[in-house]
Design a protein around this motif. Structure first.
Motif, short mmCIF file in Angstrom:
data_model
loop_
_atom_site.label_atom_id
_atom_site.label_comp_id
_atom_site.label_asym_id
_atom_site.label_seq_id
_atom_site.Cartn_x
_atom_site.Cartn_y
_atom_site.Cartn_z
N PHE A 174 -33.86 21.06 14.60
CA PHE A 174 -33.50 20.23 13.45
C PHE A 174 -31.98 19.30 14.07
CE2 PHE A 174 -35.08 22.46 9.43
CZ PHE A 174 -36.24 22.34 10.12
N GLU A 175 -31.47 19.92 14.98
CA GLU A 175 -30.39 19.08 15.63
C GLU A 175 -30.81 17.62 16.02
OE1 GLU A 175 -30.84 22.23 15.89
OE2 GLU A 175 -29.10 23.29 16.29
N ASP A 176 -31.96 17.60 16.44
CA ASP A 176 -32.42 16.31 17.17
C ASP A 176 -32.85 15.27 16.10
OD1 ASP A 176 -32.19 17.77 19.71
OD2 ASP A 176 -34.41 18.31 19.79
N CYS A 177 -32.56 15.48 14.91
CA CYS A 177 -32.83 14.63 13.74
C CYS A 177 -31.36 13.73 13.67
CB CYS A 177 -33.25 15.10 12.55
SG CYS A 177 -35.08 15.61 12.55
N LEU A 178 -30.58 14.22 13.97
CA LEU A 178 -29.12 14.15 13.90
C LEU A 178 -28.79 12.78 14.65
CD1 LEU A 178 -27.11 17.30 12.90
CD2 LEU A 178 -28.23 15.69 11.21
N ILE A 179 -28.09 11.66 14.26
CA ILE A 179 -27.85 10.78 15.08
C ILE A 179 -26.59 10.13 14.69
CG2 ILE A 179 -28.41 8.23 15.78
CD1 ILE A 179 -31.31 8.78 15.12
N PRO A 180 -25.51 10.45 15.32
CA PRO A 180 -24.12 9.99 15.20
C PRO A 180 -23.81 8.77 15.19
CG PRO A 180 -23.98 11.33 17.23
CD PRO A 180 -25.54 11.42 16.64
N ILE A 181 -23.18 8.09 14.25
CA ILE A 181 -23.11 6.54 14.50
C ILE A 181 -21.50 6.40 14.68
CG2 ILE A 181 -23.03 4.26 13.36
CD1 ILE A 181 -25.81 5.62 13.63
N PRO A 182 -21.13 6.13 16.09
CA PRO A 182 -19.65 6.02 16.45
C PRO A 182 -19.02 4.92 16.18
CG PRO A 182 -21.10 5.47 18.36
CD PRO A 182 -22.04 5.56 17.31
N SER A 183 -17.48 5.06 15.99
CA SER A 183 -16.71 3.99 15.64
C SER A 183 -15.43 4.37 16.56
CB SER A 183 -16.29 3.66 14.26
OG SER A 183 -15.49 2.78 14.17
N GLU A 184 -15.38 3.34 17.46
CA GLU A 184 -14.41 3.64 18.56
C GLU A 184 -14.73 4.96 19.39
OE1 GLU A 184 -10.48 3.40 16.76
OE2 GLU A 184 -10.70 1.12 16.28
#
Length: 403
Positions: free
Chosen positions: A112-122
């Motif tokens: 399930f972790e492979d569904c998680l996409i973090p969106i970075p800011s700096e």
């Protein structure tokens, strides 16, 4: 951070043999014009990129050209698979797309972790996307055994709920205090559907309740329903709808994209998409149809498509013939009658067979054809649901084998 939510592109769709390629291209051109003036950080596409699991080479080319156009705006694109999409087709260019910051989740991963996409800011994540695609039978069966529930439908709902809730739990464990947006492709209770979605109210995805999503999400970006709408829930749960009309039942729907500005709120702004083609349904007796056809004109870039439904009280072969002549003589510029139907209220079975324009098998999906067969069987409702569910699994396996 600004996020654009869309879904149900259905590239390759034909409406009564009319190719909708130009409709979609005009939508993308309009979208690019909007993005030049209003930049976003993330684009979410919640399933049904294609209309067919094995799209034509022309449809695939249109898809790739669209991604090239959109990537000029230098934002992250996240695409999840829908029930119309083939995982192998979406996955084929995945390595190349990943290098372009285009993430494709075609089917539910083992982890399930492979569904998680973090969106970075700096240097840190500002937002997390839980990109959950259409959940197929093989995904759902690994979580729950239908025999432990009153029926298979309840087991399926609980399994879908488990996927959303477990993914949210992992997101909160791995990214504490970071806002979470979910993506899904399913049918939820209370959603208003159109003719092009007739088969989704039966079978595996019928009636998921908003409570099944849990309360960990800040926004849920749904696809599968072509009419844009908000579900009744404390969490903002939205169907963006399809960007172009895909059936005549959608002719009055105002097509939209949804824009979130997370600095202000997770309630999105709904932005209307211009109409590129008009779909017209004309109903009435023969004289009324003649009058209405004479008034039709085209004020849009693409050809106006017309359905004619003649309603008369008494059977008349003469009127049927006259309607055929009216349709044949119709020549309004950039307008076309693509389908017509004749209905007489007071008719015998024999006359009804002669007078009515019968639906062709090509007008129905495989699920609709099977459902019509079930309607004629003397079986219980539960048995019909079991048979339909088994038929869905067979369809999935056939599509999977073809891939």
């Amino acid at each position: 951070m600004k996020i654009l939510h869309t879904a149900d592109w259905h590239i390759g769709k034909r409406l009564h043999k009319t190719d909708l390629t130009h409709d979609f291209d005009l939508f993308i051109n309009w979208l690019c014009d909007y993005l030049r003036a209003h930049p976003v950080d993330v684009l979410l596409i919640s399933g049904d990129v294609f209309d067919f699991s094995n799209p034509s080479s022309e449809s695939r080319s249109q898809y790739y050209k669209t991604l090239i156009k959109l990537k000029k705006f230098d934002f992250k694109i996240i695409i999840t698979g829908g029930n119309h999409d083939s995982p192998s087709v979406l996955d084929a260019p995945r390595d190349i797309l990943n290098e372009l910051d285009i993430h494709v989740i075609s089917q539910m991963p083992e982890q399930f972790e492979d569904c998680l996409i973090p969106i970075p800011s700096e240097d840190q994540a500002e937002l997390v996307i839980a990109a959950i695609p259409y959940l197929r039978s093989r995904n759902l069966q690994r979580q729950f055994d239908a025999e432990n529930y009153e029926n298979k439908q309840e087991a399926v709902k609980e399994s879908i709920a488990f996927h959303f809730q477990e993914t949210a739990k992992l997101a909160k464990d791995n990214y504490p205090d970071i806002p979470l947006i979910g993506m899904g492709h399913l049918f939820a209770t209370g959603a208003s559907v159109s003719e092009s979605e007739r088969d989704i109210q039966i079978g595996n995805l019928a009636g998921l309740e908003v409570s099944h999503f849990g309360n960990a999400y800040d926004y849920i970006a749904l696809g599968h329903i072509h009419k844009p709408q908000r579900l009744s829930a404390e969490t903002p749960i939205f169907y963006s709808g399809s960007p172009i009309p895909l059936s005549f039942s959608e002719r009055a729907n105002e097509k939209r994209i949804l824009i979130l500005d997370t600095e202000n709120s997770f309630e999105p702004e709904s932005l209307s998409i211009p109409k590129f083609r008009e779909l017209v349904l004309i109903k009435g007796n023969l004289e009324e149809i003649k009058t209405k056809l004479a008034l039709i004109k085209n004020d849009y870039p693409l050809k106006t498509l017309i359905e004619v439904d003649m309603l008369e009280t008494e059977f008349s072969a003469t009127k049927t013939y006259e309607l055929e002549q009216v349709i044949e003589a119709f020549d309004t510029t950039n307008c076309e009658i693509v389908r017509h139907k004749v209905t007489y209220k007071n008719t015998s079975e024999v006359e009804r067979g002669v007078s009515s324009a019968e639906n062709q098998v090509s007008d129905f999906t495989p699920k609709e054809v099977f459902q019509k067969k079930l309607d004629g069987l003397d079986e219980t409702k539960d048995m019909k649901l079991e048979l339909f569910s088994a038929f869905e699994e067979i369809l999935e396996e056939l599509n999977y084998s073809e891939e």
